[in-house]
Scaffold this active site. Structure first.
Site, PDB file in Angstrom:
ATOM      1  N   GLY A  57       0.844  -1.206   0.000  1.00 49.33           N
ATOM      2  CA  GLY A  57       0.000   0.000   0.000  1.00 49.33           C
ATOM      3  C   GLY A  57       0.868   1.239   0.000  1.00 49.33           C
ATOM      4  O   GLY A  57       1.430   1.631   1.025  1.00 49.33           O
ATOM      5  N   GLU A  59      -0.662   4.496  12.719  1.00 50.21           N
ATOM      6  CA  GLU A  59       0.031   5.724  12.317  1.00 50.21           C
ATOM      7  C   GLU A  59      -0.823   6.929  12.731  1.00 50.21           C
ATOM      8  O   GLU A  59      -2.003   6.976  12.469  1.00 50.21           O
ATOM      9  CB  GLU A  59       0.231   5.714  10.795  1.00 50.21           C
ATOM     10  N   LYS A 100      -6.071   3.808  18.394  1.00 52.35           N
ATOM     11  CA  LYS A 100      -6.095   4.573  17.143  1.00 52.35           C
ATOM     12  C   LYS A 100      -7.523   5.073  16.864  1.00 52.35           C
ATOM     13  O   LYS A 100      -7.730   6.258  16.557  1.00 52.35           O
ATOM     14  CB  LYS A 100      -5.592   3.687  16.003  1.00 52.35           C
ATOM     15  N   CYS A 144     -10.012   9.445   7.470  1.00 53.44           N
ATOM     16  CA  CYS A 144     -10.051   8.666   8.717  1.00 53.44           C
ATOM     17  C   CYS A 144     -11.214   8.946   9.662  1.00 53.44           C
ATOM     18  O   CYS A 144     -11.839   8.013  10.159  1.00 53.44           O
ATOM     19  CB  CYS A 144      -8.749   8.878   9.480  1.00 53.44           C
TER      20      CYS A 144
END
Ligand code: UDX
Ligand code: UDX
Length: 481
Positions: free
Chosen positions: A24, A181, A236, A292
């Site tokens: 990716g 991340e 996350k 996100c």
């Protein structure tokens, strides 16, 4: 051909990683691997992607054509590409050579089937895990970089351990880590170079150490947090949910400020001075965008509902609903100020990316606001320093009109190469992205080109509103009563 390090799981508790493969090469995988390669010249890093066009763009000799725009990224790629940073579509070979494989493929919200509209679509994660299972050699540490629903590592582990058992003499082995991340687009390189924290979840201490060793090349070890797998995955989703919640909170208060005569910037400064609250993420605007926030909150909602926690599900759902309301509110407000109709009127839209300093438009509030205005018959002249015509066409679901104006009562749009071109003959300027250049506009020159009465709708409160007023515009600022 890269060679994989020698590793004997029984004799060597901590593995020193020499080769990395990342599946990716998108907004997350690309910058993250580039920084790892930059900070760890001893490690060979290979990014693979199914999308050949994207890989070709990463390999383009012209660094201005990289597929991801991020300040500082081109410099990092220039330093490492061909040295220890490689981009290829040859997935199998890169996996076979890797000591560590990062999964950084996209995990969009499911469009149909069980959990449609809320759950994450894990088909690419699963396909990648199967490919790793088939191609890996020796011991391989598999790292989840994509944001995933809690307990996805279990699925990955199940696929990998089936492969492990299928090999003669157990020559393959795997361990799975979660390493979410936290970079934000537009500041990805500095976020990666100076992270607030690096989170590593897992249950195999040797593998956690191997990944921690990579980061310790440039990150203070005190900032490397170790947790179990599920805590890492959930952290996350929680971080994104809390950040998004702050934006919905300030936008709700901004609407109240507009109604009551308060100023949301003053309120934000007052509450942000409280060290318990902090001053960041308190800018009112058109609502949050990006790949996100919405996806992760909907995923959290799905999880809460799955575990029978209905009030918790509804609580988080409201953060997304408020965000949609904010976007609709802005479009309606523009129409109502322009005497209740924008049909046939030219509106200059400044900014289409979901935030400044990126070419990414995923979930950009500009998309829904522009679509609503097109529905009302407006003619939009859209300016964005980094977003191209093809992207806007695909997001709006309609091509740019060839001539300046389309049919009187049908919405149309055209790209504008400069702000001055966009505002020519326009009734209003609508600022949707906080690009730095919009803070320094030449308002007398703009006003001279617009039709009167001319409006400025600054949905990011970033322009010199006073200068616009002095130049004769009527001004509406988000969150200002
Ligand atoms: C994505 C997710 O959106 C995010 O949740 C996660 O944290 C990281 O991955 P991003 O990098 O922004 O973030 O996505 P995108 O730019 O779409 O990149 C994903 C890449 O994976 C694409 O280039 C796609 O072609 C590639 N891909 C996808 C593969 O190479 N193989 C696949 O099977 C699926
Ligand atoms: C976010 C998280 O910040 C990051 O940690 C995670 O890894 C991915 O998701 P990103 O979406 O790239 O990053 O950008 P971010 O800076 O968080 O902005 C998200 C959206 O919120 C943007 O549309 C931005 O304009 C908006 N925003 C942000 C506001 O409206 N007001 C603010 O005060 C801050």
């Amino acid at each position: 051909m890269l060679l994989k390090s020698e590793f004997h799981p029984t004799f060597c508790p901590v593995m020193t990683v020499r080769t990395i493969c990342c599946i990716g090469a998108g907004y997350v995988g690309g910058p993250t691997m580039a920084v790892i390669a930059d900070r760890c010249p001893q490690i060979q890093v290979t990014l693979v992607d199914l999308n050949a066009e994207r890989i070709a763009a990463w390999n383009d000799a012209d660094l201005g054509r990289l597929p991801v725009y991020e300040p500082g990224l081109a410099d990092v790629v220039a330093r490492c590409r061909g040295r220890n940073l490689h981009f290829t579509t040859e997935v199998d070979g890169a996996i076979a050579a890797a000591d560590m494989v990062f999964l950084s493929v996209n995990t969009p919200t499911k469009r149909k089937g069980l959990g449609a509209g809320q759950a994450s679509d894990l088909r690419w994660i699963e396909a990648s895990a199967r490919q790793v299972a088939a191609q890996a050699r020796g011991h391989t540490i598999v790292v989840e970089k994509s944001t995933l629903p809690v307990r996805t590592a279990e699925t990955i582990q199940a696929i990998l351990s089936a492969a492990q058992q299928g090999t003669e003499g157990d020559t393959k082995s795997f361990s799975v880590l979660s390493n979410p991340e936290f970079l934000a687009e537009g500041t990805a390189i500095s976020d990666l170079e100076n992270p607030d924290r690096v989170l590593i979840g897992g249950d195999d201490p040797g593998s956690i150490d191997a990944l921690a060793e990579i980061y310790s090349n440039w990150v203070n070890p005190e900032r490397i947090l170790r947790t179990n797998l599920w805590s890492s995955e959930l952290s996350k989703l929680t971080a994104n949910a809390f950040l998004a919640q702050r934006i919905s909170s300030i936008n709700a208060i901004g609407a109240l400020c507009e109604a009551t005569g308060a100023d949301v910037k003053e309120v934000a400064r007052a509450i942000g001075s409280d060290s318990r609250l902090g001053s960041k993420f308190l800018a009112a605007g058109p609502g949050f965008g990006g790949s996100c926030f919405r996806k992760d909150i909907l995923n959290l909602v799905y999880l809460c509902r799955h575990y029978g926690l209905e009030p918790a599900a509804q609580y988080w759902e409201q953060v997304v609903e408020l965000n949609s309301w904010q976007q609709q509110r802005i479009a309606r407000l523009v129409v109502s100020r322009l005497f209740g109709t924008v049909s046939g009127k030219r509106l200059a839209v400044l900014g289409f990316a979901f935030k400044a300093d990126t070419n990414d438009t995923r979930e950009s509030p500009a998309i829904s606001i522009c679509r609503d205005l097109l529905e009302e018959g407006a003619h939009l002249a859209i300016h964005d320093p980094k977003v191209g015509v093809d992207q806007i066409t695909s997001d709006l679901g309609q091509g740019a009109s060839a001539s300046g104006l389309g049919l009187a009562d049908e919405g149309s749009w055209q790209p504008a190469a400069s702000v001055l071109e966009a505002v020519e003959g326009a009734d209003a300027v609508i600022v949707l992205t906080e690009w730095g250049q919009y803070a320094q506009l030449d308002w007398p020159a703009i006003a001279a080109r617009m039709r009167r009465p001319a409006w400025l709708f600054d949905v990011r409160a970033v322009t010199d509103a006073e200068a616009a007023r002095v130049a004769g515009l009527r001004v509406w600022l988000v969150g200002e009563g």
